[in-house]
Scaffold this motif. Sequence first.
Motif, short mmCIF file in Angstrom:
data_model
loop_
_atom_site.label_atom_id
_atom_site.label_comp_id
_atom_site.label_asym_id
_atom_site.label_seq_id
_atom_site.Cartn_x
_atom_site.Cartn_y
_atom_site.Cartn_z
N ALA A 96 -4.54 2.21 -6.74
CA ALA A 96 -5.04 0.61 -6.53
C ALA A 96 -4.04 0.46 -6.07
O ALA A 96 -3.24 -0.06 -6.62
CB ALA A 96 -4.71 0.58 -8.45
N PRO A 97 -4.78 -0.11 -5.02
CA PRO A 97 -3.81 -0.66 -3.75
C PRO A 97 -2.73 -1.27 -4.23
O PRO A 97 -3.41 -2.64 -4.98
CB PRO A 97 -4.42 -0.41 -2.65
CG PRO A 97 -6.06 -0.20 -2.31
CD PRO A 97 -6.38 0.15 -4.48
N PRO A 98 -1.68 -1.54 -3.46
CA PRO A 98 -0.52 -2.89 -4.08
C PRO A 98 -0.38 -3.86 -3.24
O PRO A 98 -1.04 -4.22 -2.23
CB PRO A 98 0.68 -2.02 -4.27
CG PRO A 98 0.57 -0.67 -3.66
CD PRO A 98 -1.06 -0.28 -3.28
N ALA A 99 -0.06 -5.16 -4.01
CA ALA A 99 0.36 -6.04 -3.07
C ALA A 99 1.79 -6.12 -2.05
O ALA A 99 2.94 -5.68 -2.93
CB ALA A 99 0.39 -7.64 -3.52
N VAL A 100 1.68 -5.70 -0.76
CA VAL A 100 2.85 -5.38 -0.49
C VAL A 100 2.77 -6.66 0.76
O VAL A 100 2.29 -6.80 1.64
CB VAL A 100 2.90 -3.64 0.65
CG1 VAL A 100 2.43 -3.02 -1.08
CG2 VAL A 100 1.64 -3.68 1.04
N PRO A 101 4.10 -6.31 1.70
CA PRO A 101 4.49 -7.45 2.73
C PRO A 101 3.80 -7.40 4.00
O PRO A 101 3.13 -5.70 4.06
CB PRO A 101 6.05 -6.77 3.27
CG PRO A 101 6.87 -5.93 2.23
CD PRO A 101 5.73 -5.28 1.44
N THR A 102 3.29 -8.07 5.12
CA THR A 102 2.63 -8.00 6.28
C THR A 102 3.62 -7.05 6.68
O THR A 102 4.76 -6.95 7.25
CB THR A 102 2.32 -9.52 6.87
OG1 THR A 102 2.49 -10.38 6.25
CG2 THR A 102 1.82 -8.67 8.11
N GLY A 103 2.62 -6.09 7.39
CA GLY A 103 3.27 -4.55 7.88
C GLY A 103 3.23 -3.55 7.37
O GLY A 103 3.20 -2.42 8.11
N VAL A 104 3.16 -3.17 6.21
CA VAL A 104 3.14 -1.91 5.35
C VAL A 104 1.09 -2.10 5.02
O VAL A 104 0.44 -2.95 4.88
CB VAL A 104 3.63 -2.19 4.08
CG1 VAL A 104 2.70 -0.95 2.84
CG2 VAL A 104 4.85 -2.32 3.89
N ARG A 105 1.33 -0.42 5.76
CA ARG A 105 -0.39 -0.64 5.26
C ARG A 105 -0.58 0.01 4.42
O ARG A 105 0.17 0.43 3.45
CB ARG A 105 -0.59 0.19 6.41
CG ARG A 105 -0.54 0.03 8.23
CD ARG A 105 -1.39 1.40 8.99
NE ARG A 105 -0.75 0.63 10.26
CZ ARG A 105 -0.73 1.12 11.64
NH1 ARG A 105 -2.09 2.30 10.94
NH2 ARG A 105 -0.92 1.54 12.63
N VAL A 106 -2.09 0.09 3.84
CA VAL A 106 -2.71 0.01 2.14
C VAL A 106 -3.18 1.40 2.54
O VAL A 106 -4.28 0.83 3.21
CB VAL A 106 -2.06 -0.70 1.09
CG1 VAL A 106 -2.79 -0.23 -0.30
CG2 VAL A 106 -1.09 -1.23 1.23
#
Length: 312
Positions: A96-106
């Motif tokens: 369940a992909p989390p919201a992460v900073p730009t620059g982190v791939r999911v």
Amino acid sequence: MRDWRQAWQAALYSPDGFFARGERPSAHFRTSPLVGPELAQALLELLSRVDFALGRPGSLDFVDVGAGGGELSAAVHDLAPPALRRRLCVTAVEFAPPAVPTGVRVRRDLPEQVVGLLVGHEWLDSIPCQVVEVHSGQTSAMHVDDHGTESLGPPVTGPALEWLHRWWPLAERAEVGLPRDEAWADAVGRVRAGAALAVDYGHLRSRRPRFGTLTGYLGGRQVPPIPDGSRDLTAHVAMDSCAAAAGGGVITSQATALAALGISASAPASGLAATDPLRWLDEAARAGRIAELTDPMGLGGFHWLLHGSMLP
Ligand SMILES: C[S@@+](CC[C@H](N)C(=O)[O-])C[C@H]1O[C@@H](n2cnc3c(N)ncnc32)[C@H](O)[C@@H]1O
């Protein structure tokens, strides 16, 4: 009635299962990435040793398997020194992909190849297992209904029985760790160059619990393991069998590993409170967080299983 492994799998990972629908660990239990930045700082030190050993490749991976809310991936990305961040590729692997900073791939599945450091932080304990009990010398699979009521299933045979004989011979009740062994061997096998680290609560053959450890977590409390999708279901990890399945590795405690990576608690200097109260507050808070991460009765007792020889 279903085999425990099937019921556990459905409760966590069917489309409306606990993790599949996006429940985050932070709402239900405390893990080291939630304590503060210190775990990410330690892993960046480990990553820099991996980087050095690999001859500082043009692209260096940090892969966070079972990333949950993505806190560890985000912290590693944000805290990486600029020179490293330019070459660093941080990937959060999560159903369940989390919201992460730009620059982190999911992504939802593990990458084919990793050059750098792959980490499974409290990932293996979330992989469902068969639960067995021994009665009158016979080992049987346990079945369970949606309310958590159990009954005795068929006798255990084949690889599951062999696993129990090798890894958990004296149990009255146990979780068969084979799916975790297979998952960890698969993950480690994807590391083309670098290191792989599993961090989890677990046990070793010399000190297995006699009655297994399957349990539930919900809203910050330990609760009965009912496989109805309402709660996390988890059991401690047989770390030594995971290590062997993945070809060896070194097992140590989190407290020892953090110290080896330069994370140690010291109280703020006496007198600092009077001369620089804000710094005193910062240092006192950091010392408190490190004490939590290294408490041998808590997070400090977690096992670190490392493949690759980057710890001194
Ligand atoms: C116990 S949580 C740990 C979260 C986080 N690593 C932490 O320590 O705070 C385990 C997470 O692993 C995820 N997970 C389990 N198996 C997975 C897989 N094969 N691929 C992607 N995510 C997985 C679950 O959805 C869940 O969010």
